[in-house]
Design an enzyme around this catalytic site. Structure first.
Site, PDB file in Angstrom:
ATOM      1  N   LYS A  72      -6.288   7.865  -6.155  1.00  7.73           N
ATOM      2  CA  LYS A  72      -5.729   6.555  -5.838  1.00  7.73           C
ATOM      3  C   LYS A  72      -7.205   5.508  -5.911  1.00  7.73           C
ATOM      4  CE  LYS A  72      -3.352   3.706  -2.346  1.00  7.73           C
ATOM      5  NZ  LYS A  72      -2.798   3.811  -0.764  1.00  7.73           N
ATOM      6  N   SER A 147       1.807   1.558  -0.723  1.00  6.16           N
ATOM      7  CA  SER A 147       0.911   1.279  -1.994  1.00  6.16           C
ATOM      8  C   SER A 147       0.406   2.179  -2.877  1.00  6.16           C
ATOM      9  CB  SER A 147      -0.287   0.513  -1.212  1.00  6.16           C
ATOM     10  OG  SER A 147      -0.862   1.438  -0.391  1.00  6.16           O
ATOM     11  N   SER A 171       2.523   4.370   3.172  1.00  3.52           N
ATOM     12  CA  SER A 171       2.074   4.571   1.635  1.00  3.52           C
ATOM     13  C   SER A 171       2.122   5.800   0.826  1.00  3.52           C
ATOM     14  CB  SER A 171       0.836   3.614   1.474  1.00  3.52           C
ATOM     15  OG  SER A 171       1.012   2.416   1.477  1.00  3.52           O
TER      16      SER A 171
HETATM   17  N1  GLN Z   1       3.783  -0.903   3.520  1.00  4.34           N
HETATM   18  C1  GLN Z   1       2.643  -0.995   4.489  1.00  4.34           C
HETATM   19  C2  GLN Z   1       1.782  -2.172   4.448  1.00  4.34           C
HETATM   20  O1  GLN Z   1       1.946  -3.131   3.747  1.00  4.34           O
HETATM   21  C3  GLN Z   1       2.013   0.185   4.517  1.00  4.34           C
HETATM   22  C4  GLN Z   1       0.894   0.263   3.611  1.00  4.34           C
HETATM   23  C5  GLN Z   1      -0.036   1.672   3.587  1.00  4.34           C
HETATM   24  O2  GLN Z   1       0.460   2.568   3.955  1.00  4.34           O
HETATM   25  N2  GLN Z   1      -1.162   1.600   3.164  1.00  4.34           N
HETATM   26  O3  GLN Z   1       0.762  -2.302   5.302  1.00  4.34           O
END
Ligand code: GLN
Length: 470
Positions: A72, A147, A171
């Site tokens: 990532k 994400s 994410s």
């Molecule tokens: N969707 C969640 C957020 O927007 C989780 C994001 C993540 O796990 N990095 O914060």
């Protein structure tokens, strides 16, 4: 090919690491119109050549010999860009290598490139990224989740055999669910965060995204362990998770959370699986996490609060991009941050500053911390009567690109994934059924702290034996 197939073939000289790599580079050329991979590193062939030389010399080979792995865009490999999908860090080059990447390289893996993501890992759709949006591997009109959307979509479309993601509130698991692959968020502290750009430090974890459960177990066995560069890592012995996959799952007690059942939008697939488990010697118990619904609001206080503090380090002077024509240092900060961060990141920073400000600190931040303690206790007591808890990863299939106009509506989608981060416990997502559009649905399996073995045990059993929903 599965990760373990690549390793077997490279080790037994049936295939060269360079040929494996060439195959995947070709796949990337054919399939990356979904924009899951934002850079293929320029020295990948040299990396592969080194592995082949080792094979030819009959040197001892690592457990990931010749396996191309995608990382990532928030994970460091020295000398390579890491932008967190932000305009602010677009040209940032990592100054050192993260512990997770070092562990992969020590096992003779090849780090193939960087995956698309939501800016600073904030989001659930990989639409908010400086690289341009990423699409779902199975339906081009839908999001890949986020994400870590690029990581999951790349694995699902066969451009790479596996990838790393990060998970602060879901994410890794939500994009895995939306693309039909396997992703785990390990116990908090199981995997080092050294060299990973922080979002919310008390919740962030790195984890593998793979095509199946056994590959996932193999990777997590390698990634786990204490690290002197990350004080939050745990010293507990790292089990061989691949062996956990092979264990008999009969006799496991699996919990279903009463309060989760009440908020599921659709439960036909879930109920079918539960019946299957019951019929196969797995005991199903109902457990209660009375305040599970509060995890979501708690997260959207704690995560922005921590993000606000972590993102304070980006000021346009050191590593982040500096705005032009600034009169003084204050203007450098202000203009650079205004230009550098995207809207969603700014929204989180404002939210974080609000909940941390004097007068509101007790009402929001401290209260959220207290509720977090309560939720942790509720999970611990639930795990007294079961070995693992199952629930869906998401409400349903991947949503359409542009579907959510209001950011809060998208936050609501994290309802099933966030509890694991709030409680600090491990959770995996595996594909287990198909929705009405023939797209995958993910099942989550949670276990108590450091009980990843139980997760892999049950996950592998379901993957191998439950076929009704697929
Ligand atoms: N969707 C969640 C957020 O927007 C989780 C994001 C993540 O796990 N990095 O914060």
């Amino acid at each position: 090919m599965k990760v373990r197939e690549i390793v077997d073939k490279v080790k037994s000289k049936q295939i060269k690491a360079q040929d494996v790599l060439a195959y995947y580079l070709e796949e990337i050329k054919k399939k990356n119109s979904i924009n899951a991979i934002v850079e293929v590193f320029d020295d990948v062939f040299e990396q592969a050549k080194k592995i082949d030389e080792k094979v030819n010399r009959d040197d001892k080979l690592g457990k990931l010999a010749g396996v191309p792995i995608l990382i990532k865009d928030n994970i460091f490999l020295e000398g390579k860009k890491a932008s967190c999908a932000s305009f602010f860090l677009k040209d940032y080059t990592a100054q050192y290598t993260s512990t997770v990447v070092k562990k992969l390289l020590d096992e003779d893996a090849i780090i193939i490139g960087r995956a698309n993501m939501d800016e600073f890992a904030m989001g659930s759709s990989t639409e908010k990224t400086v690289h341009g949006l990423c699409r779902n591997a199975l339906d081009k009109d839908r999001v890949p989740g986020g994400s870590s959307g690029g990581s999951a979509a790349a694995v699902a479309s066969g451009m790479v055999p596996c990838a790393l993601g990060t998970d602060t509130g879901g994410s890794i698991r939500q994009p895995s669910s939306y693309n039909g692959v396997v992703g785990i968020k390990p116990t908090y502290g199981r995997v080092s965060r050294y060299g990973v750009i922080a979002f919310a430090s008390s919740l962030d974890q790195v984890g593998p995204i793979t095509q199946d459960v056994e590959d996932n177990a193999l990777l997590l066995s390698i990634l786990s362990g204490q690290d002197n560069n990350d004080d939050t890592t745990l010293s507990n012995n790292v089990p061989n998770y691949v062996e956990s996959c092979e264990k008999d799952a009969k006799g496991l007690r699996v919990g279903i959370v009463k309060q989760v059942k009440e908020i599921m939008k659709e439960s036909t697939h879930f109920d079918k699986l539960v019946t299957f488990l019951k019929n196969n010697g797995i005991e199903i118990v109902e457990v209660e996490i009375p305040n599970i619904k509060l995890c979501l609001p708690v997260y959207y206080i704690l995560a922005p609060a921590e993000a606000t503090s972590n993102l304070g380090r980006f000021e346009g002077i050191r590593c982040s991009r500096r705005a032009e024509n600034c009169k003084d240092v204050n203007e450098i900060y202000k203009k650079s941050r205004t230009q550098g961060f995207g809207d969603e990141v700014k929204r989180r920073i404002m939210l974080g500053n609000f909940v941390l400000s004097s007068g509101y600190f007790d009402a929001y931040y401290n209260k959220a911390k207290k509720i977090q303690q309560m939720i942790k206790k509720e999970f611990s007591s639930a795990f007294k009567s079961c070995d693992a808890i199952i629930m869906p990863t998401t409400y349903g299939e991947a949503f359409k690109i542009g579907e959510f106009k209001n950011p809060v509506d998208m936050y609501m989608e994290d309802i099933f994934t966030i509890p694991a981060n709030i409680a600090g416990i491990p959770a995996i997502s595996i594909p287990y059924a198909c929705g009405e559009n023939k797209l995958p649905l993910g099942l989550q399996i949670f276990a108590d702290k450091l009980q990843e073995e139980k997760i892999y045990n049950l996950a592998n059993y379901i993957e191998k034996n439950y076929t009704e929903g697929k």
